[in-house]
Design a protein around this motif. Sequence first.
Motif, PDB file in Angstrom:
ATOM      1  N   ALA A 135     -71.701-123.053 -10.384  1.00  0.00           N
ATOM      2  CA  ALA A 135     -71.102-124.042  -8.886  1.00  0.00           C
ATOM      3  C   ALA A 135     -69.815-124.140  -9.140  1.00  0.00           C
ATOM      4  CB  ALA A 135     -72.035-125.215  -8.915  1.00  0.00           C
ATOM      5  N   ASP A 136     -69.208-124.287 -10.213  1.00  0.00           N
ATOM      6  CA  ASP A 136     -67.689-124.503 -10.031  1.00  0.00           C
ATOM      7  C   ASP A 136     -67.071-123.153  -9.971  1.00  0.00           C
ATOM      8  OD1 ASP A 136     -65.304-126.255 -10.728  1.00  0.00           O
ATOM      9  OD2 ASP A 136     -65.049-124.804 -12.240  1.00  0.00           O
ATOM     10  N   LEU A 137     -67.609-122.128 -10.771  1.00  0.00           N
ATOM     11  CA  LEU A 137     -67.050-120.777 -10.579  1.00  0.00           C
ATOM     12  C   LEU A 137     -67.266-120.276  -9.158  1.00  0.00           C
ATOM     13  CD1 LEU A 137     -66.038-118.310 -12.042  1.00  0.00           C
ATOM     14  CD2 LEU A 137     -68.131-117.591 -12.852  1.00  0.00           C
ATOM     15  N   MET A 138     -68.555-120.477  -8.418  1.00  0.00           N
ATOM     16  CA  MET A 138     -68.767-120.032  -7.120  1.00  0.00           C
ATOM     17  C   MET A 138     -67.649-120.717  -6.212  1.00  0.00           C
ATOM     18  SD  MET A 138     -72.199-120.881  -4.688  1.00  0.00           S
ATOM     19  CE  MET A 138     -73.363-120.312  -6.237  1.00  0.00           C
ATOM     20  N   SER A 139     -67.505-121.844  -6.523  1.00  0.00           N
ATOM     21  CA  SER A 139     -66.430-122.726  -5.520  1.00  0.00           C
ATOM     22  C   SER A 139     -65.195-122.036  -5.744  1.00  0.00           C
ATOM     23  CB  SER A 139     -66.510-124.104  -6.152  1.00  0.00           C
ATOM     24  OG  SER A 139     -65.662-124.974  -5.117  1.00  0.00           O
ATOM     25  N   LYS A 140     -64.712-121.742  -6.978  1.00  0.00           N
ATOM     26  CA  LYS A 140     -63.394-121.145  -6.927  1.00  0.00           C
ATOM     27  C   LYS A 140     -63.169-119.781  -6.248  1.00  0.00           C
ATOM     28  CE  LYS A 140     -62.380-123.588 -11.219  1.00  0.00           C
ATOM     29  NZ  LYS A 140     -62.140-123.478 -12.574  1.00  0.00           N
ATOM     30  N   VAL A 141     -64.508-118.903  -6.312  1.00  0.00           N
ATOM     31  CA  VAL A 141     -64.313-117.718  -5.645  1.00  0.00           C
ATOM     32  C   VAL A 141     -64.330-117.953  -4.484  1.00  0.00           C
ATOM     33  CG1 VAL A 141     -66.073-115.788  -5.031  1.00  0.00           C
ATOM     34  CG2 VAL A 141     -65.820-116.583  -7.271  1.00  0.00           C
ATOM     35  N   GLY A 172     -64.430-108.490  -7.488  1.00  0.00           N
ATOM     36  CA  GLY A 172     -65.584-107.838  -7.843  1.00  0.00           C
ATOM     37  C   GLY A 172     -66.186-108.350  -9.326  1.00  0.00           C
ATOM     38  N   GLN A 173     -65.301-108.541 -10.237  1.00  0.00           N
ATOM     39  CA  GLN A 173     -65.786-108.749 -11.612  1.00  0.00           C
ATOM     40  C   GLN A 173     -66.205-110.310 -11.483  1.00  0.00           C
ATOM     41  OE1 GLN A 173     -62.377-107.654 -13.976  1.00  0.00           O
ATOM     42  NE2 GLN A 173     -63.500-105.985 -14.690  1.00  0.00           N
ATOM     43  N   LEU A 174     -65.578-111.205 -11.106  1.00  0.00           N
ATOM     44  CA  LEU A 174     -66.071-112.450 -10.887  1.00  0.00           C
ATOM     45  C   LEU A 174     -67.368-112.594 -10.159  1.00  0.00           C
ATOM     46  CD1 LEU A 174     -64.826-115.035 -12.129  1.00  0.00           C
ATOM     47  CD2 LEU A 174     -63.740-115.437  -9.827  1.00  0.00           C
ATOM     48  N   VAL A 175     -67.322-112.018  -9.115  1.00  0.00           N
ATOM     49  CA  VAL A 175     -68.482-112.138  -8.536  1.00  0.00           C
ATOM     50  C   VAL A 175     -70.011-111.555  -9.398  1.00  0.00           C
ATOM     51  CG1 VAL A 175     -69.960-111.341  -6.259  1.00  0.00           C
ATOM     52  CG2 VAL A 175     -67.679-112.234  -5.977  1.00  0.00           C
ATOM     53  N   ALA A 212     -69.903-111.441 -12.575  1.00  0.00           N
ATOM     54  CA  ALA A 212     -70.427-112.610 -13.769  1.00  0.00           C
ATOM     55  C   ALA A 212     -71.159-113.836 -12.992  1.00  0.00           C
ATOM     56  CB  ALA A 212     -69.051-112.945 -14.233  1.00  0.00           C
ATOM     57  N   LEU A 213     -70.532-114.028 -11.713  1.00  0.00           N
ATOM     58  CA  LEU A 213     -71.348-115.250 -11.167  1.00  0.00           C
ATOM     59  C   LEU A 213     -72.760-114.819 -10.750  1.00  0.00           C
ATOM     60  CD1 LEU A 213     -71.581-117.980  -9.657  1.00  0.00           C
ATOM     61  CD2 LEU A 213     -70.602-116.985  -7.993  1.00  0.00           C
ATOM     62  N   ASN A 214     -72.939-113.800 -10.340  1.00  0.00           N
ATOM     63  CA  ASN A 214     -74.228-113.330  -9.977  1.00  0.00           C
ATOM     64  C   ASN A 214     -75.206-113.309 -11.385  1.00  0.00           C
ATOM     65  OD1 ASN A 214     -74.280-113.142  -7.293  1.00  0.00           O
ATOM     66  ND2 ASN A 214     -73.722-110.936  -7.302  1.00  0.00           N
ATOM     67  N   SER A 215     -74.657-112.922 -12.560  1.00  0.00           N
ATOM     68  CA  SER A 215     -75.358-112.862 -13.857  1.00  0.00           C
ATOM     69  C   SER A 215     -75.542-114.152 -14.160  1.00  0.00           C
ATOM     70  CB  SER A 215     -74.384-112.115 -14.782  1.00  0.00           C
ATOM     71  OG  SER A 215     -75.276-112.245 -16.059  1.00  0.00           O
ATOM     72  N   VAL A 216     -74.769-115.182 -14.225  1.00  0.00           N
ATOM     73  CA  VAL A 216     -75.001-116.576 -14.444  1.00  0.00           C
ATOM     74  C   VAL A 216     -76.238-117.190 -13.670  1.00  0.00           C
ATOM     75  CG1 VAL A 216     -74.049-118.789 -14.576  1.00  0.00           C
ATOM     76  CG2 VAL A 216     -72.649-116.953 -15.413  1.00  0.00           C
ATOM     77  N   MET A 217     -76.155-116.851 -12.244  1.00  0.00           N
ATOM     78  CA  MET A 217     -77.228-117.363 -11.436  1.00  0.00           C
ATOM     79  C   MET A 217     -78.427-116.748 -11.802  1.00  0.00           C
ATOM     80  SD  MET A 217     -74.871-117.344  -7.767  1.00  0.00           S
ATOM     81  CE  MET A 217     -76.264-117.688  -6.899  1.00  0.00           C
ATOM     82  N   SER A 218     -78.520-115.655 -12.105  1.00  0.00           N
ATOM     83  CA  SER A 218     -79.743-114.762 -12.237  1.00  0.00           C
ATOM     84  C   SER A 218     -80.262-115.537 -13.473  1.00  0.00           C
ATOM     85  CB  SER A 218     -79.590-113.238 -12.589  1.00  0.00           C
ATOM     86  OG  SER A 218     -80.451-112.627 -13.134  1.00  0.00           O
ATOM     87  N   SER A 219     -79.456-115.731 -14.770  1.00  0.00           N
ATOM     88  CA  SER A 219     -79.855-116.354 -15.954  1.00  0.00           C
ATOM     89  C   SER A 219     -80.845-117.687 -15.648  1.00  0.00           C
ATOM     90  CB  SER A 219     -78.953-116.630 -16.917  1.00  0.00           C
ATOM     91  OG  SER A 219     -77.821-117.593 -16.501  1.00  0.00           O
TER      92      SER A 219
END
Length: 132
Positions: free
Chosen positions: A65-71, A80-83, A85-92
């Motif tokens: 959520a913190d990473l998503m907020s920063k994006v 693109g790389q940050l998005v 990475a975020l999708n990967s964390v959310m998927s986990s």
Amino acid sequence: MGHRSKEEKDSITKAPSGPPPDLPELPEPDALWHPIASDWYLSLRESGQAAFYQPSDWAVARYAADLMSKVLLSERGPNGQLVAALNSVMSSLLTTEGDRRRARMELERQKPAGPRLASVSPLDSYRDIAGG
């Protein structure tokens, strides 16, 4: 999957949808988070897969959520790389139906309480008359 039998590998873990009854006390969203990140974090509390979350999973959810907020708050726009990475964390965290299917987890929808809104008996009567 480890050393599991074929039967164990093919089994589906089921959990009720909706918030788990024994959800631990969780930190509130950070007041500085983007509203979408706060909504996403709060939605996890209402999701059936939360029944399987351990304290470390909630820590990962706060990180996501913190990473998503920063994006979302970034002036330069999404990276693109940050998005990714975020999708990967959310998927986990098994936050989407597709993620849960890949993990062989199914959330069982709760039956609505109360009377049914409509009856199909008029259609059945028509089929009987029409010979269908």
